[in-house]
Design an enzyme around this catalytic site. Structure first.
Site, mmCIF file in Angstrom:
data_model
loop_
_atom_site.group_PDB
_atom_site.id
_atom_site.type_symbol
_atom_site.label_atom_id
_atom_site.label_comp_id
_atom_site.label_asym_id
_atom_site.label_seq_id
_atom_site.Cartn_x
_atom_site.Cartn_y
_atom_site.Cartn_z
ATOM 1 N N LYS A 180 -11.719 1.132 7.178
ATOM 2 C CA LYS A 180 -12.444 -0.142 7.138
ATOM 3 C C LYS A 180 -11.572 -1.274 7.712
ATOM 4 C CE LYS A 180 -13.217 0.289 2.668
ATOM 5 N NZ LYS A 180 -12.604 1.611 2.491
ATOM 6 N N THR A 181 -10.334 -1.367 7.236
ATOM 7 C CA THR A 181 -9.432 -2.414 7.740
ATOM 8 C C THR A 181 -9.174 -2.212 9.233
ATOM 9 O OG1 THR A 181 -8.367 -2.321 5.583
ATOM 10 C CG2 THR A 181 -7.217 -3.563 7.280
ATOM 11 N N THR A 239 -15.360 -0.777 -1.522
ATOM 12 C CA THR A 239 -15.408 0.616 -1.960
ATOM 13 C C THR A 239 -16.604 0.805 -2.896
ATOM 14 O OG1 THR A 239 -13.875 -0.035 -3.698
ATOM 15 C CG2 THR A 239 -12.936 1.097 -1.809
ATOM 16 N N ARG A 260 -5.939 8.102 6.030
ATOM 17 C CA ARG A 260 -4.706 7.535 5.473
ATOM 18 C C ARG A 260 -3.872 8.631 4.808
ATOM 19 N NH1 ARG A 260 -5.986 3.343 1.801
ATOM 20 N NH2 ARG A 260 -5.720 1.833 3.461
HETATM 21 P P1 ADP Z 1 -9.402 1.340 4.505
HETATM 22 O O1 ADP Z 1 -9.368 -0.088 4.934
HETATM 23 O O2 ADP Z 1 -10.777 1.956 4.608
HETATM 24 O O3 ADP Z 1 -8.775 1.580 3.155
HETATM 25 P P2 ADP Z 1 -7.573 1.707 6.723
HETATM 26 O O4 ADP Z 1 -8.339 1.109 7.839
HETATM 27 O O5 ADP Z 1 -6.465 0.902 6.120
HETATM 28 O O6 ADP Z 1 -8.550 2.206 5.555
HETATM 29 O O7 ADP Z 1 -7.010 3.113 7.253
HETATM 30 C C1 ADP Z 1 -5.875 3.719 6.701
HETATM 31 C C2 ADP Z 1 -5.037 4.363 7.787
HETATM 32 O O8 ADP Z 1 -5.734 5.500 8.286
HETATM 33 C C3 ADP Z 1 -4.789 3.449 8.985
HETATM 34 O O9 ADP Z 1 -3.456 3.038 8.994
HETATM 35 C C4 ADP Z 1 -5.065 4.271 10.208
HETATM 36 O O10 ADP Z 1 -3.847 4.609 10.831
HETATM 37 C C5 ADP Z 1 -5.684 5.539 9.713
HETATM 38 N N1 ADP Z 1 -7.061 5.683 10.169
HETATM 39 C C6 ADP Z 1 -8.176 5.306 9.491
HETATM 40 N N2 ADP Z 1 -9.271 5.647 10.184
HETATM 41 C C7 ADP Z 1 -8.853 6.257 11.313
HETATM 42 C C8 ADP Z 1 -9.536 6.846 12.442
HETATM 43 N N3 ADP Z 1 -10.857 6.891 12.487
HETATM 44 N N4 ADP Z 1 -8.783 7.361 13.427
HETATM 45 C C9 ADP Z 1 -7.431 7.353 13.349
HETATM 46 N N5 ADP Z 1 -6.738 6.825 12.314
HETATM 47 C C10 ADP Z 1 -7.431 6.277 11.309
#
Ligand code: ADP
Length: 348
Positions: free
Chosen positions: A75-76, A169, A228
């Site tokens: 998401k981030t 979430t 992650r």
């Molecule tokens: P959320 O915000 O949903 O908790 P993040 O965007 O922080 O998740 O993602 C966590 C990590 O996973 C990031 O640092 C990124 O490197 C990796 N990641 C997430 N989604 C992908 C994707 N689709 N392809 C490659 N790496 C990803």
């Protein structure tokens, strides 16, 4: 509101095992920068691409975007990509940091024209701020109360147009009026092992380490459908390879991940504790969320947003109106004979 909430770094707030600055910096460096680098979630990528292209052609800020799904699914990263691909500045904040309408007013009024504002855990914002956000999202305007009591008046403050990217979430906790103001909403799904293999491959090459196909598949299988976690496990495997001076064989991967209590299908200590409680303490359920959470010493929110979605997805846990239940697959995984199976044996 603290200045921290405004920082533009890659702070990984929902990583339950932060390993210090260097690890966070690596995590940040591994983030895809563009939609084409972003692995999986094909449908969401296509929809976002269209949204960004249309906004670009019309020279306006993209519509507000709501992203929901368990932690670690991207998401981030997608919020950063939206800012990057549309050439706009990005401001990061989170619901818990917005505890008063004034916090939000300060944040919104300091945005530069067209800026992308990312609010993580948007469902945890204060109610008063939420109401202020409705007007801001719709009309790029907020009403600020000046004075107290009978003499209080509201003063309208014009804002620069911005794009809000909200992440949650727990999309069920978002009030409808807020949800309705997002022009685009997407739910991120857990990743397939083949997609996680691609995440591992990409990250391994960025870290300058070589993990053969079988080793990558083993990491992917144990990553709980979550990029992650795949990246985190990869870093632990990298440590193991370094210390033991070995290649990234399935054996090395297996040995490294055993050390960190990640089992063959990727369940961690908390997942197993929940299944163990369901099966041994509550005879397979049904049991209420709060009781289950207290039994394993965790917050109900963690069980509901982190543990449960994956256990339900792999068919180990069911949700019924009377509470959570363990399925036959969960009994098998823990090596316990299920009551149904025991009854059948008894009938033979
Ligand atoms: P959320 O915000 O949903 O908790 P993040 O965007 O922080 O998740 O993602 C966590 C990590 O996973 C990031 O640092 C990124 O490197 C990796 N990641 C997430 N989604 C992908 C994707 N689709 N392809 C490659 N790496 C990803």
């Amino acid at each position: 509101m603290s200045d921290e909430a405004y920082t533009n770094d890659f702070d990984d707030v929902s990583d339950p095992n932060p390993q210090g600055d260097t690890e966070l910096a690596i995590e940040g460096a591994l983030r895809p920068q563009s939609l084409s680098e972003f692995v999986g979630q094909r449908k969401v990528r296509g929809q976002l691409q269209l949204l960004l292209d249309a906004a670009h052609m019309q020279g306006r800020a993209p519509d507000h975007i709501l992203l929901s799904g368990p932690p670690g699914l991207g998401k981030t990263t997608l919020a950063m990509i939206v800012a990057h691909e549309s050439g706009r500045a990005l401001r990061l904040s989170s619901g818990p940091a917005i505890q008063h309408a004034g916090d939000l007013a300060a944040l919104l009024s300091s945005l530069t024209p067209g800026e992308v504002l990312f609010i993580d855990e948007v469902h945890r914002m204060a109610r008063s701020a939420e109401e202020m956000l409705y007007l801001a999202m719709e009309d790029f305007r907020i009403d600020i109360m000046v004075g107290k009591g009978a003499g209080a008046t509201s003063v309208a403050l014009e804002l620069s147009p911005f794009t809000l990217v909200g992440a949650t979430t727990r999309s069920g906790l978002l009030p409808n009026p807020l949800r309705d103001r997002f022009g685009f909403t997407a739910h991120l799904e857990f990743y397939d092992p083949s997609e996680l293999e691609r995440v591992v491959e990409r990250s391994a090459s960025m870290l300058g380490i070589e993990i053969p196909g079988e080793g990558r598949a083993e990491i992917a299988r144990r990553s709980r459908g979550t990029p992650r976690i795949a990246n985190r496990l990869l870093r632990r495997v990298r440590d193991y390879m370094l210390v033991h001076d070995t290649g990234g064989t399935p054996e090395a991967v297996h040995a490294a991940l055993e050390l960190y209590d990640v089992d063959a299908i990727g369940l961690d200590r908390l997942d197993r504790a929940v299944l163990d409680a369901l099966i041994h303490r509550f005879r397979g359920g049904p049991v209420g969320l709060n009781t289950l959470a207290v039994t394993v010493g965790e917050e109900p929110e963690t069980i509901e947003s982190v543990v449960e979605p994956y256990l339900v997805r792999i068919g180990f846990m069911g949700r019924t109106p009377r509470g959570r239940i363990a399925t036959a697959l969960a009994y098998d995984h823990l090596g316990v004979v299920s009551p149904d199976h025991a009854a059948k044996l008894h009938d033979l």
